[in-house]
Motif scaffolding. Structure first.
Motif, PDB file in Angstrom:
ATOM      1  N   ARG A 156      45.585  47.812  15.544  1.00 18.18           N
ATOM      2  CA  ARG A 156      45.573  46.497  16.175  1.00 18.18           C
ATOM      3  C   ARG A 156      46.814  45.685  15.787  1.00 18.18           C
ATOM      4  O   ARG A 156      47.330  45.823  14.683  1.00 18.18           O
ATOM      5  N   PRO A 157      47.272  44.829  16.696  1.00 14.80           N
ATOM      6  CA  PRO A 157      48.401  43.959  16.341  1.00 14.80           C
ATOM      7  C   PRO A 157      47.970  42.923  15.309  1.00 14.80           C
ATOM      8  O   PRO A 157      46.798  42.551  15.223  1.00 14.80           O
ATOM      9  N   VAL A 158      48.926  42.463  14.540  1.00 14.94           N
ATOM     10  CA  VAL A 158      48.666  41.446  13.520  1.00 14.94           C
ATOM     11  C   VAL A 158      48.739  40.061  14.172  1.00 14.94           C
ATOM     12  O   VAL A 158      49.674  39.748  14.915  1.00 14.94           O
ATOM     13  N   ASP A 159      47.725  39.250  13.917  1.00 14.93           N
ATOM     14  CA  ASP A 159      47.684  37.895  14.461  1.00 14.93           C
ATOM     15  C   ASP A 159      48.599  36.993  13.639  1.00 14.93           C
ATOM     16  O   ASP A 159      48.289  36.638  12.508  1.00 14.93           O
ATOM     17  N   ARG A 160      49.725  36.615  14.219  1.00 13.76           N
ATOM     18  CA  ARG A 160      50.670  35.716  13.558  1.00 13.76           C
ATOM     19  C   ARG A 160      50.676  34.336  14.215  1.00 13.76           C
ATOM     20  O   ARG A 160      51.634  33.583  14.082  1.00 13.76           O
ATOM     21  N   GLY A 161      49.605  34.037  14.934  1.00 12.25           N
ATOM     22  CA  GLY A 161      49.468  32.720  15.529  1.00 12.25           C
ATOM     23  C   GLY A 161      49.846  32.640  16.988  1.00 12.25           C
ATOM     24  O   GLY A 161      49.741  31.562  17.586  1.00 12.25           O
ATOM     25  N   GLY A 162      50.304  33.751  17.578  1.00 17.86           N
ATOM     26  CA  GLY A 162      50.680  33.754  18.986  1.00 17.86           C
ATOM     27  C   GLY A 162      49.556  34.271  19.872  1.00 17.86           C
ATOM     28  O   GLY A 162      48.426  34.506  19.433  1.00 17.86           O
ATOM     29  N   TRP A 163      49.883  34.472  21.128  1.00 20.04           N
ATOM     30  CA  TRP A 163      48.922  34.949  22.118  1.00 20.04           C
ATOM     31  C   TRP A 163      49.050  36.454  22.278  1.00 20.04           C
ATOM     32  O   TRP A 163      50.146  37.004  22.231  1.00 20.04           O
ATOM     33  N   VAL A 164      47.910  37.106  22.515  1.00 24.53           N
ATOM     34  CA  VAL A 164      47.907  38.526  22.839  1.00 24.53           C
ATOM     35  C   VAL A 164      47.196  38.714  24.174  1.00 24.53           C
ATOM     36  O   VAL A 164      46.149  38.114  24.443  1.00 24.53           O
ATOM     37  N   VAL A 165      47.815  39.507  25.038  1.00 24.95           N
ATOM     38  CA  VAL A 165      47.224  39.909  26.315  1.00 24.95           C
ATOM     39  C   VAL A 165      46.848  41.377  26.156  1.00 24.95           C
ATOM     40  O   VAL A 165      47.687  42.199  25.779  1.00 24.95           O
ATOM     41  N   HIS A 166      45.610  41.726  26.454  1.00 23.48           N
ATOM     42  CA  HIS A 166      45.078  43.013  26.000  1.00 23.48           C
ATOM     43  C   HIS A 166      44.028  43.544  26.955  1.00 23.48           C
ATOM     44  O   HIS A 166      43.698  42.937  27.980  1.00 23.48           O
ATOM     45  N   GLY A 167      43.455  44.697  26.589  1.00 19.49           N
ATOM     46  CA  GLY A 167      42.300  45.282  27.258  1.00 19.49           C
ATOM     47  C   GLY A 167      41.245  45.599  26.219  1.00 19.49           C
ATOM     48  O   GLY A 167      40.950  44.814  25.350  1.00 19.49           O
ATOM     49  N   VAL A 169      38.170  45.552  25.553  1.00 16.62           N
ATOM     50  CA  VAL A 169      36.860  44.942  25.307  1.00 16.62           C
ATOM     51  C   VAL A 169      35.977  44.883  26.551  1.00 16.62           C
ATOM     52  O   VAL A 169      34.844  44.406  26.481  1.00 16.62           O
ATOM     53  N   HIS A 170      36.478  45.335  27.696  1.00 20.04           N
ATOM     54  CA  HIS A 170      35.693  45.450  28.931  1.00 20.04           C
ATOM     55  C   HIS A 170      35.025  44.126  29.306  1.00 20.04           C
ATOM     56  O   HIS A 170      35.703  43.183  29.680  1.00 20.04           O
ATOM     57  N   THR A 171      33.699  44.046  29.193  1.00 17.13           N
ATOM     58  CA  THR A 171      32.973  42.859  29.658  1.00 17.13           C
ATOM     59  C   THR A 171      32.715  41.841  28.549  1.00 17.13           C
ATOM     60  O   THR A 171      31.979  40.869  28.759  1.00 17.13           O
ATOM     61  N   SER A 172      33.308  42.022  27.386  1.00 16.23           N
ATOM     62  CA  SER A 172      33.009  41.126  26.257  1.00 16.23           C
ATOM     63  C   SER A 172      33.520  39.715  26.487  1.00 16.23           C
ATOM     64  O   SER A 172      32.869  38.747  26.090  1.00 16.23           O
ATOM     65  N   TRP A 173      34.675  39.575  27.108  1.00 10.52           N
ATOM     66  CA  TRP A 173      35.213  38.253  27.448  1.00 10.52           C
ATOM     67  C   TRP A 173      36.402  38.415  28.388  1.00 10.52           C
ATOM     68  O   TRP A 173      36.975  39.492  28.516  1.00 10.52           O
ATOM     69  N   ARG A 174      36.754  37.311  29.064  1.00 12.88           N
ATOM     70  CA  ARG A 174      38.005  37.232  29.814  1.00 12.88           C
ATOM     71  C   ARG A 174      39.055  36.547  28.956  1.00 12.88           C
ATOM     72  O   ARG A 174      40.224  36.918  28.973  1.00 12.88           O
ATOM     73  N   GLN A 175      38.626  35.530  28.216  1.00 15.25           N
ATOM     74  CA  GLN A 175      39.487  34.896  27.223  1.00 15.25           C
ATOM     75  C   GLN A 175      38.644  34.531  26.022  1.00 15.25           C
ATOM     76  O   GLN A 175      37.521  34.034  26.155  1.00 15.25           O
ATOM     77  N   ARG A 176      39.179  34.805  24.856  1.00 20.90           N
ATOM     78  CA  ARG A 176      38.567  34.369  23.600  1.00 20.90           C
ATOM     79  C   ARG A 176      39.680  33.844  22.713  1.00 20.90           C
ATOM     80  O   ARG A 176      40.510  34.614  22.219  1.00 20.90           O
ATOM     81  N   GLY A 177      39.725  32.537  22.541  1.00 22.17           N
ATOM     82  CA  GLY A 177      40.787  31.935  21.736  1.00 22.17           C
ATOM     83  C   GLY A 177      42.149  32.203  22.346  1.00 22.17           C
ATOM     84  O   GLY A 177      42.418  31.857  23.497  1.00 22.17           O
ATOM     85  N   ARG A 178      43.021  32.822  21.563  1.00 16.86           N
ATOM     86  CA  ARG A 178      44.365  33.172  22.031  1.00 16.86           C
ATOM     87  C   ARG A 178      44.441  34.625  22.496  1.00 16.86           C
ATOM     88  O   ARG A 178      45.510  35.204  22.534  1.00 16.86           O
ATOM     89  N   GLU A 203      46.278  26.187  29.389  1.00 13.76           N
ATOM     90  CA  GLU A 203      45.050  25.445  29.086  1.00 13.76           C
ATOM     91  C   GLU A 203      44.662  25.530  27.626  1.00 13.76           C
ATOM     92  O   GLU A 203      43.783  24.792  27.162  1.00 13.76           O
ATOM     93  N   GLY A 204      45.277  26.457  26.894  1.00 17.75           N
ATOM     94  CA  GLY A 204      45.010  26.566  25.472  1.00 17.75           C
ATOM     95  C   GLY A 204      43.843  27.484  25.137  1.00 17.75           C
ATOM     96  O   GLY A 204      43.161  28.003  26.029  1.00 17.75           O
ATOM     97  N   PRO A 205      43.608  27.697  23.855  1.00 23.17           N
ATOM     98  CA  PRO A 205      42.519  28.582  23.424  1.00 23.17           C
ATOM     99  C   PRO A 205      41.158  28.076  23.896  1.00 23.17           C
ATOM    100  O   PRO A 205      40.858  26.885  23.806  1.00 23.17           O
ATOM    101  N   ARG A 206      40.343  28.996  24.405  1.00 24.22           N
ATOM    102  CA  ARG A 206      38.989  28.659  24.854  1.00 24.22           C
ATOM    103  C   ARG A 206      38.229  29.954  25.099  1.00 24.22           C
ATOM    104  O   ARG A 206      38.758  31.045  24.886  1.00 24.22           O
ATOM    105  N   GLU A 207      36.991  29.839  25.550  1.00 20.77           N
ATOM    106  CA  GLU A 207      36.143  30.987  25.842  1.00 20.77           C
ATOM    107  C   GLU A 207      35.908  31.052  27.346  1.00 20.77           C
ATOM    108  O   GLU A 207      35.459  30.073  27.952  1.00 20.77           O
TER     109      GLU A 207
END
Length: 214
Positions: A156-167, A169-178, A203-207
Motif C-alpha cells: 500500500r502507498p504511504v499516507d503523507r497527507g495527500g490524495w490517493v485515487v485507487h481501486g 475496495v469494490h463496493t466499500s465506498w466511492r470516497q472515504r476521506g482523501r 469538495e474536500g474529504p468526506r464519505e
C-alpha cells in the motif's frame, strides 16, 4: 481541429470473474453478460482519442479469453496492476526462483498484457495531477479493504497527507476521506473522468457511497 481528449480512471473490471458477480452484487446472470455490458459502458463513455488509467484487477477467469476484451475497449489504456493481475510485481510467481527466472517471467507477464491492448504498464503507484490537484494513482488505498481487513499492507502507498485515487475496495465506498475509489462497482460500471474526480477533491474529504449500476 483536433478532437477533444479526456483522461479517465477506472479499476476492478474483473472481466471473466464469475464470483465477482455474487461478491459485489453485480446485476448479471453470468460472465458473458457482464463482460459485454462492461465493454458497452466503457465504449459509450470513452472515445478512441481518450486515455484511460486502469488501476488494477482487469481480468480473471480464463485469462486468454478475459484479456481479449481489453482490445475491444476504446482509448489508450495504461495499467497500474492490482493484486489479481498476473503482471503485478507482488504476484507469487514473479517473486520466486532465481533473479533470471523472475526477470524472464515478469517480462513475459508484461508482454501478455501489452499484447492484449495496454499501451503501458506502470509497476508502481504514479504521482500525477488530477483536476489541478496532486494525487497518487494506486490500486490500493491507504487503508481499508473489501474483505473486512487490510490485505497486502506491504504494497500500500504511504499516507503523507495527500490524495490517493485507487481501486481494490469494490463496493466499500466511492470516497472515504482523501481516498477516491474509481472502481467500476462504485461508478455504475463506467470509467470516471479526471474532471469528475477533481471536483470531488475540490469538495474536500468526506464519505460517499457507490453509485448504482447503469
Amino acid at each position: 481541429m483536433a478532437p477533444d481528449m479526456t483522461t479517465y480512471l477506472t479499476s476492478d473490471l474483473h472481466l471473466g470473474h464469475l464470483n465477482i458477480i455474487r461478491f459485489c452484487d453485480r446485476p448479471f446472470p453470468g460472465v458473458g453478460a457482464m463482460n459485454a455490458r462492461l465493454a458497452e459502458l466503457w465504449n459509450e463513455t470513452v472515445t478512441p482519442e481518450d486515455t484511460v488509467w486502469v488501476l488494477g484487477d482487469v481480468a480473471l477467469g480464463s485469462l486468454d479469453e478475459s484479456l481479449a476484451w481489453v482490445g475491444r475497449l476504446a482509448g489508450r489504456k495504461i495499467l497500474v496492476p492490482g493484486n489479481h493481475d498476473r503482471c503485478w510485481a507482488g504476484d507469487r510467481a514473479l517473486r520466486t526462483g532465481t533473479p533470471e527466472d523472475r526477470a524472464r517471467r515478469r517480462a513475459a507477464a508484461h508482454d501478455r498484457y501489452l499484447a492484449a491492448g495496454f499501451a503501458e504498464i506502470r509497476d508502481s503507484p504514479v504521482e500525477t495531477v488530477v483536476g489541478g490537484h496532486p494525487v497518487l494513482l494506486s490500486h490500493f488505498p491507504y487503508e481499508g479493504d473489501s474483505h473486512g481487513e487490510d490485505r497486502h499492507v506491504e504494497h500500500r502507498p504511504v499516507d503523507r497527507g495527500g490524495w490517493v485515487v485507487h481501486g481494490h475496495v469494490h463496493t466499500s465506498w466511492r470516497q472515504r476521506g482523501r481516498q477516491v475509489n474509481v472502481g467500476v462497482d462504485a461508478w455504475g460500471g463506467r470509467p470516471v473522468a479526471t474532471e469528475t474526480v477533481g471536483s470531488l477533491i475540490d469538495e474536500g474529504p468526506r464519505e460517499l457511497a457507490p453509485l448504482p449500476w447503469s
